[in-house]
Design an enzyme around this catalytic site. Structure first.
Site, PDB file in Angstrom:
ATOM      1  CB  CYS A   1      -0.566   0.244   0.871  1.00  0.00           C
ATOM      2  SG  CYS A   1      -1.865   1.666   1.406  1.00  0.00           S
TER       3      CYS A   1
ATOM      4  CB  CYS B   1      -0.497   2.376   3.744  1.00  0.00           C
ATOM      5  SG  CYS B   1      -2.253   1.593   2.983  1.00  0.00           S
ATOM      6  CG  ASP B   2       2.643   1.256   4.367  1.00  0.00           C
ATOM      7  OD1 ASP B   2       2.701   1.665   5.451  1.00  0.00           O
ATOM      8  OD2 ASP B   2       2.785  -0.201   3.848  1.00  0.00           O
TER       9      ASP B   2
END
Ligand code: NAP
Length: 312
Positions: free
Chosen positions: A136, A139-140
């Protein structure tokens, strides 16, 4: 534990398909509960950086679009239950939905649990997951500011991830196993215009290397057979999705990949059980087609209720 209650309809999953279904069901006067293991509605869309192809709402992030869906459902009074569905029993007069928080009963069920990312399946992937291997980018990605990363895949998600990461990272390699991308043209145009993105065509990642964190990848050109090492700090894997149908094995007919067999009516092989969104076997998995499935599924639920009354 949840209070045992009989609903007209239980919808499992609160992504675009589940939310679309919930809105149509509640507006049709069907007593409905939406069950999702996460209290945050949205499903896969939550991990999308920017959604630019949802009609009338261009340029929102996946999180913002999901919030709009949830606000709409809340405004109509949809009941949400946070619980992990483990199994469904199909009885002639009702369906029993077993969860880790207790069970619910319903006259009909819509399965809308969507799909999750696939794994690449190479050495180092499991060991370094969360230690530089990610599924992701939104997200990261921030952990890799001004660093060098690789994205693996050639679909919409890989292209979107590479574009997003190019705005954060110093250098992005996109590694694709063929010489053309399957990503949408608009994404490809944007991708090709980015100076810090290098596409490595006809190539496969053979290993993700590093002792405690990702340090590099081994890449093999599948035309020349040449193998090379690339130093990277992160690897973002975007090689497709698998349907979230584990809890429904044996309940309804599925294809060889685990997608539920249902046409546009969303009717499965079992009466009173419907499948909507990415979980369904279909040619195009988009937010807009998932929302449309939700509406179609509710139309079929209404027909099912009518057919039940006429057989009484
Ligand atoms: P996808 O379209 O299936 O693309 C997967 C990519 O990974 C393909 O390029 C495939 O290569 C490659 N791949 C698969 N297995 C591989 C392996 N073992 N090793 C290396 N490469 C591998 O999946 P996706 O990009 O995750 O998208 C999933 C669905 O969501 C698609 O239908 C997509 O259109 C949709 N989506 C929609 C939106 C939106 O509505 N805005 C946004 C994102 C995604 P090949 O090309 O060689 O098969």
């Amino acid at each position: 534990m949840m209070e045992k209650k009989m609903y007209d309809l239980v919808i499992i999953g609160s992504g675009p398909a589940g939310m679309g279904a919930a809105i149509y069901a509640v507006r049709a006067g069907i007593e409905t509960a939406v069950v999702d293991r996460s209290p945050v509605s949205g499903g896969q869309v939550l991990t999308t950086y920017e959604v630019d192809n949802y009609l009338g709402l261009p340029g929102l992030s996946g999180g913002e679009l999901s919030e709009r869906f949830r606000e709409h459902a809340d405004k109509l009074g949809v009941t949400f239950v946070t619980a992990d569905v483990q199994k469904i029993e199909n009885h002639t007069d009702k369906k029993i939905v077993f969860t880790d928080e207790g069970s619910l009963e319903a006259r009909a069920v819509i399965l809308a649990t969507g799909a999750s990312h696939s794994m690449l399946g190479v050495p180092g992937e499991m060991k370094l997951s969360g230690l530089g291997v990610s599924y992701c980018a939104t997200c990261d990605g921030a952990f890799f500011r001004k660093r060098t990363v690789a994205v693996v895949g050639g679909g919409d998600v890989a292209a979107e991830d590479a574009i997003f990461l190019a705005g954060i990272c110093q250098k992005v390699y996109l590694i694709h196993r063929r010489d053309t991308l399957r990503a949408a043209d608009t994404l490809q145009k944007k991708l090709f215009s980015l100076e810090n993105v290098e596409i490595i065509w006809n190539s496969e990642v053979k290993e993700i290397c590093g002792e405690e964190i990702v340090e590099g990848i081994e890449v093999r050109n599948n035309q020349s057979g040449e193998q090379s090492s690339l130093a990277v700090n992160g690897v973002f894997i975007a090689v497709g999705v698998v349907p979230n149908t584990d809890a429904f094995q044996g309940l309804v007919q599925m294809d060889e990949k685990g997608y539920i067999v249902a046409d546009e009516t969303c009717m499965t092989s079992e009466k009173g059980i419907f499948a909507a969104g990415d979980i369904r076997r279909k040619p195009m998995r988009q937010i807009i087609t998932a929302v449309a499935d939700g509406a179609n599924a509710v139309h079929s639920v209404q027909n099912f209720f009518v057919s039940q009354c006429s057989t009484l």
